[in-house]
Structure formats: structure tokens, C-alpha cells
Enzyme design. Structure first.
Site, PDB file in Angstrom:
ATOM      1  N   ARG A   1      39.472  42.337  41.436  1.00  0.00           N
ATOM      2  CA  ARG A   1      40.345  41.494  40.596  1.00  0.00           C
ATOM      3  C   ARG A   1      40.621  42.231  39.292  1.00  0.00           C
ATOM      4  O   ARG A   1      39.698  42.680  38.613  1.00  0.00           O
ATOM      5  CB  ARG A   1      39.654  40.153  40.319  1.00  0.00           C
ATOM      6  CG  ARG A   1      40.330  39.256  39.261  1.00  0.00           C
ATOM      7  CD  ARG A   1      41.686  38.764  39.732  1.00  0.00           C
ATOM      8  NE  ARG A   1      42.131  37.584  39.014  1.00  0.00           N
ATOM      9  CZ  ARG A   1      42.764  37.584  37.827  1.00  0.00           C
ATOM     10  NH1 ARG A   1      43.009  38.732  37.211  1.00  0.00           N
ATOM     11  NH2 ARG A   1      43.162  36.446  37.289  1.00  0.00           N
TER      12      ARG A   1
ATOM     13  N   GLU B   1      51.133  32.756  40.616  1.00  0.00           N
ATOM     14  CA  GLU B   1      50.414  32.347  41.822  1.00  0.00           C
ATOM     15  C   GLU B   1      51.342  32.265  43.033  1.00  0.00           C
ATOM     16  O   GLU B   1      52.434  31.711  42.955  1.00  0.00           O
ATOM     17  CB  GLU B   1      49.758  30.990  41.601  1.00  0.00           C
ATOM     18  CG  GLU B   1      48.678  30.984  40.523  1.00  0.00           C
ATOM     19  CD  GLU B   1      47.460  31.774  40.938  1.00  0.00           C
ATOM     20  OE1 GLU B   1      47.037  31.651  42.112  1.00  0.00           O
ATOM     21  OE2 GLU B   1      46.932  32.529  40.102  1.00  0.00           O
TER      22      GLU B   1
ATOM     23  N   ARG C   1      35.014  37.882  43.973  1.00  0.00           N
ATOM     24  CA  ARG C   1      35.746  39.128  43.749  1.00  0.00           C
ATOM     25  C   ARG C   1      35.063  39.911  42.625  1.00  0.00           C
ATOM     26  O   ARG C   1      34.409  39.332  41.763  1.00  0.00           O
ATOM     27  CB  ARG C   1      37.202  38.834  43.374  1.00  0.00           C
ATOM     28  CG  ARG C   1      37.969  38.061  44.437  1.00  0.00           C
ATOM     29  CD  ARG C   1      39.343  37.640  43.959  1.00  0.00           C
ATOM     30  NE  ARG C   1      39.285  36.773  42.789  1.00  0.00           N
ATOM     31  CZ  ARG C   1      40.329  36.128  42.283  1.00  0.00           C
ATOM     32  NH1 ARG C   1      41.522  36.262  42.842  1.00  0.00           N
ATOM     33  NH2 ARG C   1      40.195  35.357  41.222  1.00  0.00           N
TER      34      ARG C   1
END
EC number: 3.1.-.-
Length: 281
Positions: free
Chosen positions: A134, A142, A182
């Protein structure tokens, strides 16, 4: 009467000559005598200690430079605590601010002149073999998921990140693990000219802001390159307003100039954070 040296005199001269040639002979003999006088157990302990130290060194060297991190489960809290740097190749980009990285350690056989391994290209061969990274310090529009509609410019932002990273070698400074498991990291491209072993290329998070395809991530756990948050703020502001300034100064290029990325229709565009809050309920 002429005096002739005897045999004893010749031997004495020979010994003196040998001693003159090797001034450390006495020291060597003394050390050898001391070593021979050591008990067998002491020699065994010393040999074991030397072997143990060598084994620890080799293991540490292998872990740092030769062992491949297959997936996120291989990254321990201690590894993250050191903010370690790793390098690898981006195998997929599924969202506009995160991607999959195939770790290629320096001595893992992926780099010339010691290259004897290749990076898998099929999805089935990459299963459980990549790190989910990330981008630190930024947030991108998004995409549609879990029944929620896609945010405006999500597709364009994703296309930009794919063009920037997919199939390329990057360097990641691992920071922490987020709520989705992540690995949050500062990601850099390879330098164009200078050796990558000494220099880092462009920061991908800053490039995302500069292109106008994301905003600064300011929620809990936000991470920025050390001492550079002001630079993040400045670059985001430039992405919002640079075209407005150009248009006001150079009307002749009005039809060719457009606001960058998500700021195309002005600075009032909904940010990824606002989108998430709107659909949180």
C-alpha cells in the site's frame, strides 16, 4: 699458521644465520608451545565458538540479502520495526494506491551476473508468492466494490498507476501492516542514470499527487517520507491550482490546458476520504 674453522664453528655460524633470517622464530615457538599445552576441552570449545559465530554470520547474511519474502506472512514485526528496504518487480496493480510485489533479493539469483531464476508470469504461479503493498501517505479514488459505486476518476487513477508501475522494478521501505494486512511502504522507482545501490528514484506517492490522481492520506496511521509532509501538501496544492494559474496568464492555451486528474472540475472534488465517510454507514 692459518686457522681453519672446525665443524662446531660452522654449525654455530649456520644457526646464527638462521636466527638472523627469522626474528619471530622464538615468538612462534612460544605460541606453539602454549597452544600445545592447552587442554583438549578448551580447544574444542574454541572451535565450537568459532563455528557458531560463522554460522550466525552466514545465516544473517542470507536472511538479509538472499532469502525471498514470499508473502506478507514472512514479514515479522521486527522486520517492519527496522523500516527495511527491499526491491522487487510489480506483478499486478488492482487498485489505484496499492499493488502486488514479487520480492527479488540482491543475492537471490534474479540479478546479473548471478541471475539463474526468473519471475513467474502466470497467476497460478504467483499465488501466495507476492507482497501486497500500500502506497504510504496518499489516497486514491475508490473503485467499485462491496456494492458501492466507483468514485469519479477511479479508472483513470488506476490506469495511471498501472502505467507507472506494472512490470517495473521498484524499491520499497516497509513501514507497517494496515488493517487489511497490506504492507504500507514508501515506494521508489529505479533511478534513471545513477546506480540503484546508492540512490533512489522518484517517490511514487509524490508522483501520484503531482499527476493529480490522489490526495494526501491524513487519517489514523498516516505515514510520510521523513520530514517531507510539507512537500506532500505543496505538491497536492500545485495539482489543484496550477492549471488555473496557467489559464489566467496564458489564455491562448485555454483549450489545451486542463486541471490535473481528479481536480479537473475544481478543488471542490470529493476526496477519497470523504467518499469513504459517506458510505461508512
Amino acid at each position: 699458521m692459518v686457522w681453519l674453522p672446525g665443524i662446531n664453528d660452522l654449525n654455530r655460524d649456520k644457526n646464527n644465520t638462521n636466527n638472523d633470517k627469522d626474528p619471530n622464530n622464538d615468538l612462534f615457538q612460544d605460541l606453539k608451545t602454549r597452544l600445545d599445552s592447552l587442554p583438549t576441552s578448551a580447544i574444542a570449545i574454541a572451535s565450537f565458538a568459532t563455528g557458531a559465530v560463522t554460522a550466525v554470520f552466514i545465516t544473517t547474511f542470507h536472511v538479509r540479502y538472499g532469502r525471498r519474502l514470499k508473502n506478507g506472512e514472512w514479514i515479522t514485526p521486527d522486520f517492519l520495526g527496522r523500516n527495511s528496504w527491499i526491491k522487487g518487480v510489480v506483478t499486478s496493480v488492482g487498485d489505484a494506491d496499492n499493488f502486488r510485489l514479487y520480492h527479488t533479493p540482491a543475492l537471490g539469483g534474479y540479478t546479473w551476473p548471478f541471475k539463474f531464476r526468473t519471475i513467474p508470469s502466470l497467476s497460478k504461479d504467483l499465488k501466495d508468492q507476492t507482497l501486497h503493498i500500500r502506497l504510504a501517505g496518499v489516497d486514491a479514488p475508490e473503485a467499485a466494490h462491496f456494492g458501492k459505486p466507483a468514485q469519479p476518476y477511479a479508472a483513470e487513477s488506476l490506469a495511471w498507476l498501472r502505467e507507472t508501475l506494472l512490470g517495473k522494478k521498484v524499491y520499497c521501505q516497509l513501514i507497517r501492516r494496515d488493517q487489511y494486512s497490506r504492507i504500507v511502504a514508501h515506494v521508489h522507482l529505479r533511478p534513471r542514470i545513477l546506480p540503484s545501490s546508492l540512490f533512489r528514484g522518484r517517490n511514487v506517492s509524490l508522483e501520484l499527487l503531482k499527476a493529480g490522481w490522489g490526495t494526501i492520506y491524513e487519517q489514523a496511521g498516516a505515514e510520510y517520507a521523513k520530514g517531507r509532509k510539507d512537500e506532500y501538501i505543496r505538491i497536492e496544492a500545485e495539482a489543484k491550482f496550477v492549471t488555473k494559474i496557467i489559464n489566467s496568464l496564458l489564455p491562448i492555451i485555454l483549450n489545451r490546458a486542463a486541471r490535473r486528474g481528479i481536480w479537473k472540475h475544481g478543488k471542490s472534488a470529493e476526496t477519497p476520504a470523504e467518499y469513504k465517510r459517506r458510505y461508512a454507514g
